[in-house]
Design a protein around this motif. Structure first.
Motif, PDB file in Angstrom:
ATOM      1  N   CYS A 134       0.631  -1.325   0.205  1.00 40.33           N
ATOM      2  CA  CYS A 134       0.150   0.082   0.315  1.00 40.33           C
ATOM      3  C   CYS A 134       0.753   0.951  -0.132  1.00 40.33           C
ATOM      4  N   GLY A 135       1.771   1.313   0.903  1.00 46.24           N
ATOM      5  CA  GLY A 135       2.668   2.453   0.297  1.00 46.24           C
ATOM      6  C   GLY A 135       2.212   3.849   1.550  1.00 46.24           C
ATOM      7  N   GLY A 136       1.155   3.666   2.424  1.00 45.06           N
ATOM      8  CA  GLY A 136       0.220   4.420   2.743  1.00 45.06           C
ATOM      9  C   GLY A 136      -0.289   5.293   1.746  1.00 45.06           C
ATOM     10  N   GLY A 137      -1.437   4.645   1.136  1.00 41.67           N
ATOM     11  CA  GLY A 137      -2.279   5.441  -0.340  1.00 41.67           C
ATOM     12  C   GLY A 137      -1.709   6.456  -0.795  1.00 41.67           C
ATOM     13  N   CYS A 138      -2.666   6.997  -1.175  1.00 39.71           N
ATOM     14  CA  CYS A 138      -2.667   7.763  -1.878  1.00 39.71           C
ATOM     15  C   CYS A 138      -1.812   9.004  -1.715  1.00 39.71           C
ATOM     16  N   SER A 139      -0.797   9.517  -2.002  1.00 37.20           N
ATOM     17  CA  SER A 139      -0.614  11.430  -1.332  1.00 37.20           C
ATOM     18  C   SER A 139      -1.538  12.378  -1.972  1.00 37.20           C
ATOM     19  N   LEU A 140      -1.846  12.433  -2.943  1.00 38.50           N
ATOM     20  CA  LEU A 140      -2.722  13.573  -3.382  1.00 38.50           C
ATOM     21  C   LEU A 140      -3.645  12.974  -2.767  1.00 38.50           C
ATOM     22  N   ALA A 141      -4.541  11.885  -2.631  1.00 32.00           N
ATOM     23  CA  ALA A 141      -5.596  11.790  -1.612  1.00 32.00           C
ATOM     24  C   ALA A 141      -5.179  12.608  -0.217  1.00 32.00           C
ATOM     25  N   ALA A 142      -4.351  12.167   0.924  1.00 31.26           N
ATOM     26  CA  ALA A 142      -3.680  12.338   1.939  1.00 31.26           C
ATOM     27  C   ALA A 142      -4.089  13.832   2.205  1.00 31.26           C
ATOM     28  N   HIS A 143      -3.473  14.619   0.863  1.00 30.29           N
ATOM     29  CA  HIS A 143      -3.343  16.416   0.980  1.00 30.29           C
ATOM     30  C   HIS A 143      -4.732  16.715   0.597  1.00 30.29           C
ATOM     31  N   THR A 144      -5.396  16.401  -0.198  1.00 32.55           N
ATOM     32  CA  THR A 144      -6.714  16.761  -0.159  1.00 32.55           C
ATOM     33  C   THR A 144      -7.853  16.617   0.959  1.00 32.55           C
ATOM     34  N   GLU A 145      -7.235  15.185   1.454  1.00 37.24           N
ATOM     35  CA  GLU A 145      -8.542  14.934   2.548  1.00 37.24           C
ATOM     36  C   GLU A 145      -8.098  15.911   4.000  1.00 37.24           C
ATOM     37  N   VAL A 146      -6.535  15.298   3.876  1.00 37.43           N
ATOM     38  CA  VAL A 146      -6.595  16.298   5.689  1.00 37.43           C
ATOM     39  C   VAL A 146      -5.560  17.134   5.746  1.00 37.43           C
ATOM     40  N   GLY A 147      -5.330  17.995   4.350  1.00 44.41           N
ATOM     41  CA  GLY A 147      -4.353  18.638   4.755  1.00 44.41           C
ATOM     42  C   GLY A 147      -2.596  18.614   4.720  1.00 44.41           C
ATOM     43  N   ASP A 148      -1.974  17.060   4.142  1.00 37.90           N
ATOM     44  CA  ASP A 148      -1.027  16.760   4.717  1.00 37.90           C
ATOM     45  C   ASP A 148      -1.028  15.245   3.879  1.00 37.90           C
ATOM     46  N   MET A 149       0.086  15.081   3.502  1.00 36.15           N
ATOM     47  CA  MET A 149       0.574  14.439   2.037  1.00 36.15           C
ATOM     48  C   MET A 149       0.606  13.245   3.074  1.00 36.15           C
ATOM     49  N   HIS A 150       2.061  13.263   4.130  1.00 35.73           N
ATOM     50  CA  HIS A 150       2.298  12.633   4.595  1.00 35.73           C
ATOM     51  C   HIS A 150       1.810  11.682   5.956  1.00 35.73           C
ATOM     52  N   GLN A 151       0.215  12.401   6.282  1.00 38.01           N
ATOM     53  CA  GLN A 151      -1.055  11.610   6.371  1.00 38.01           C
ATOM     54  C   GLN A 151      -1.744  10.107   5.564  1.00 38.01           C
ATOM     55  N   PRO A 152      -1.444   8.485   6.075  1.00 40.13           N
ATOM     56  CA  PRO A 152      -2.035   7.735   5.477  1.00 40.13           C
ATOM     57  C   PRO A 152      -3.715   7.940   4.739  1.00 40.13           C
ATOM     58  N   SER A 153      -3.201   7.899   3.435  1.00 41.21           N
ATOM     59  CA  SER A 153      -4.627   7.832   2.904  1.00 41.21           C
ATOM     60  C   SER A 153      -5.178   6.028   3.232  1.00 41.21           C
ATOM     61  N   CYS A 154      -6.172   6.124   4.187  1.00 42.51           N
ATOM     62  CA  CYS A 154      -6.344   4.346   4.317  1.00 42.51           C
ATOM     63  C   CYS A 154      -7.679   4.065   3.914  1.00 42.51           C
ATOM     64  N   HIS A 155      -7.155   2.594   2.609  1.00 42.31           N
ATOM     65  CA  HIS A 155      -7.975   2.071   2.308  1.00 42.31           C
ATOM     66  C   HIS A 155      -8.529   0.308   2.751  1.00 42.31           C
ATOM     67  N   LYS A 156      -8.241  -0.005   4.228  1.00 45.84           N
ATOM     68  CA  LYS A 156      -7.538  -0.844   4.462  1.00 45.84           C
ATOM     69  C   LYS A 156      -8.900  -1.819   3.982  1.00 45.84           C
ATOM     70  N   GLY A 157     -10.184  -1.390   4.262  1.00 46.11           N
ATOM     71  CA  GLY A 157     -10.923  -2.349   3.791  1.00 46.11           C
ATOM     72  C   GLY A 157     -11.231  -2.888   2.474  1.00 46.11           C
ATOM     73  N   ALA A 158     -10.862  -1.646   1.598  1.00 46.84           N
ATOM     74  CA  ALA A 158     -10.901  -2.390   0.343  1.00 46.84           C
ATOM     75  C   ALA A 158     -10.118  -3.147  -0.212  1.00 46.84           C
ATOM     76  N   MET A 159      -8.889  -3.206   0.905  1.00 45.69           N
ATOM     77  CA  MET A 159      -7.937  -4.351   0.474  1.00 45.69           C
ATOM     78  C   MET A 159      -8.296  -5.829   1.607  1.00 45.69           C
ATOM     79  N   GLU A 160      -9.137  -5.672   2.050  1.00 49.76           N
ATOM     80  CA  GLU A 160      -9.049  -6.654   2.857  1.00 49.76           C
ATOM     81  C   GLU A 160     -10.255  -7.393   2.185  1.00 49.76           C
ATOM     82  N   SER A 161     -11.299  -6.482   1.465  1.00 51.13           N
ATOM     83  CA  SER A 161     -12.119  -7.488   0.382  1.00 51.13           C
ATOM     84  C   SER A 161     -11.434  -7.925  -0.566  1.00 51.13           C
ATOM     85  N   ALA A 162     -10.537  -7.576  -1.355  1.00 57.07           N
ATOM     86  CA  ALA A 162      -9.583  -7.727  -2.251  1.00 57.07           C
ATOM     87  C   ALA A 162      -9.001  -9.443  -2.245  1.00 57.07           C
TER      88      ALA A 162
END
Length: 469
Positions: free
Chosen positions: A428-456
């Motif tokens: 995963c590598g912490g997810g999408c840095s662009l998404a973290a930049h957008t969602e929480v205003g900090d690309m150094h935070q994870p953009s977590c989609h663990k549920g999707a990976m567990e389903s996959a």
């Protein structure tokens, strides 16, 4: 000795087996429950084994399911990400030939400006020459085995002179250095012709990605021309003509209204004479601002910039290259709909990503670059066009803000503090840095989609078991 932190497992009750995977070593096993019980015993500190168990322990250790210590495993993970970042086997450049587009997709930045194409940036041949010189210098520094050039946009084929210039002159630079060049084109498909493919083929064209947003009716609503005309039939005819000449990847962008049209699209594609030439199909959610007034069940899609706009004029509808990976391949997947569409794609006989091996993305590779139409450098295509996120320019113009941006991206880690001991970190590598930049205003935070990976993971386990039956 203790269990690896990267072990994941899926019980397969109907087989009385357990699917074991280690996301770091990528080892995958089908075992009986007594093996997982053995791993659990070791986790509790018990190390009295029978001779048969000792053989099992040796096999589990060889495959990474058992490790000497968590500290050593964390050190190995750090080294893995360092090696990934510094790897020189391959150098990649995603070049935006233009931000102009001939489509009016309602979810795209270009689509909501009637006069956008009058002012959207378009690379000149002079800038393209500078880009080639810059790439040649990077080839000299990096000395890769392979150079991958991705032509992106906007619609990159609206600037064919620059597309051809980059392909030909980068190829010459690679040939002079003994480097293999590969080209990928991300296009809406409207201007894709055999002539374009045949012009690029001698310079290493390896894949073309085209976007189809559902069946004919849905696609024509989602991706019309600027005059409102539909585009589906013309794209399909273009695909039919070029399919024998180049591998085709198909992408699609779904929202709550269009997701259920994709099985009909897959039915249609399955019946086409060019179906055997389709290399890969991958559907993703539209990057769109969520609206509170949407009805219950609305897929929570994510905005990618301020004022409900994408960060830039980059074509956010075509993320993902025509090769095995590319821009934004790990961004934003919604658990239920993504798994449904993956399963449907496989049922129709097409290859699609498994949803587990999703990253780390190219932003964590030092020798992967994005170059805008004016020669500005960015860490990934998602940040293109936002001036304060530019990390430099191909003509070496220096600016304090560019240096600051480069420093910020240089500190970006694929193993983010907020990820803790998550078992999916290596893939995963912490997810999408662009998404973290957008969602929480900090690309150094994870953009977590663990549920999707567990389903996959569950789907991967079931398919693996079925393949062995």
């Amino acid at each position: 000795m203790q269990p690896s932190m990267f072990n994941v497992q899926v019980p397969l009750a109907e087989r009385n087996e357990v699917y074991l995977m280690n996301t770091f070593s990528d080892a995958q096993l089908l075992v009986t429950p007594d093996v997982t019980d053995l791993i659990a015993r070791i986790g509790r500190g018990l190390h009295d084994f029978t001779l048969e168990e000792r053989e099992t322990v040796d096999a589990l250790t060889a495959n990474g399911f058992l490790v000497s210590s968590r500290d050593q495993e964390q050190q190995d993970l750090r080294e893995y990400f360092v090696n990934l970042r510094e790897d020189t086997d391959q150098m990649r450049a995603t070049v935006l030939t233009t931000l102009q587009c001939n489509f009016a997709c309602d979810y795209c930045f270009q689509g909501d400006h009637g006069d956008y194409n009058k002012f959207a940036a378009k690379m000149s041949l002079e800038t393209a020459a500078g880009v080639v010189d810059w790439i040649a210098k990077r080839l000299d520094e990096t000395k890769p085995e392979t150079f991958v050039l991705t032509l992106f946009g906007g619609e990159p084929l609206l600037n064919l002179p620059v597309a051809y210039y980059l392909a030909e002159h980068c190829y010459a630079a690679c040939q002079a250095r003994g480097v293999t060049q590969q080209i990928s084109v991300i296009t809406n498909g409207l201007l894709l012709t055999p002539e374009v493919v045949e012009r690029l083929n001698p310079y290493g064209l390896r894949g073309v990605k085209i976007t189809l947003d559902g069946d004919r009716h849905t696609h024509n609503q989602m991706r019309p021309l600027r005059g409102g005309q539909g585009t589906f039939d013309r794209i399909i005819e273009n695909m039919r003509k070029v399919a024998p000449l180049v591998p085709i990847t198909i992408g699609g962008n779904f929202d709550e209204a269009s997701a259920d049209s994709y099985p009909a699209l897959l039915d249609f594609l399955q019946q086409q004479d060019f179906a055997p030439y389709i290399n890969k199909i991958n559907f993703k959610p539209v990057l769109r601002a969520p609206e509170p007034e949407k009805p219950k069940g609305f897929i929570p899609l994510t905005a990618v910039g301020t004022n409900n706009k994408p960060l830039n004029g980059t074509c956010m509808t075509s993320a993902g290259a025509g090769l095995s990976s590319g821009p934004c391949d790990s961004c934003h997947f919604i658990d239920e709909k993504m798994q449904f569409l993956r399963d449907e794609t496989r049922k129709h006989g097409f290859w699609t990503p498994d949803g587990v091996h999703m990253g780390p993305c190219e932003i964590h590779r030092r020798h992967a670059y994005t170059i805008g139409p004016e020669g500005s450098l960015y860490a990934c295509p998602g940040f293109t066009g936002e001036a304060k996120e530019s990390t430099g320019t191909t003509d070496r113009r220096e600016a304090a803000r560019r240096t600051a941006a480069a420093d910020r991206f240089d500190r970006l880690s694929a193993h983010k503090e907020g990820c803790g001991d998550c078992s999916f970190i290596p893939v995963c590598g912490g997810g999408c840095s662009l998404a973290a930049h957008t969602e929480v205003g900090d690309m150094h935070q994870p953009s977590c989609h663990k549920g999707a990976m567990e389903s996959a993971l569950v789907s991967l386990a079931q398919r693996t078991a079925a393949s062995l039956s």
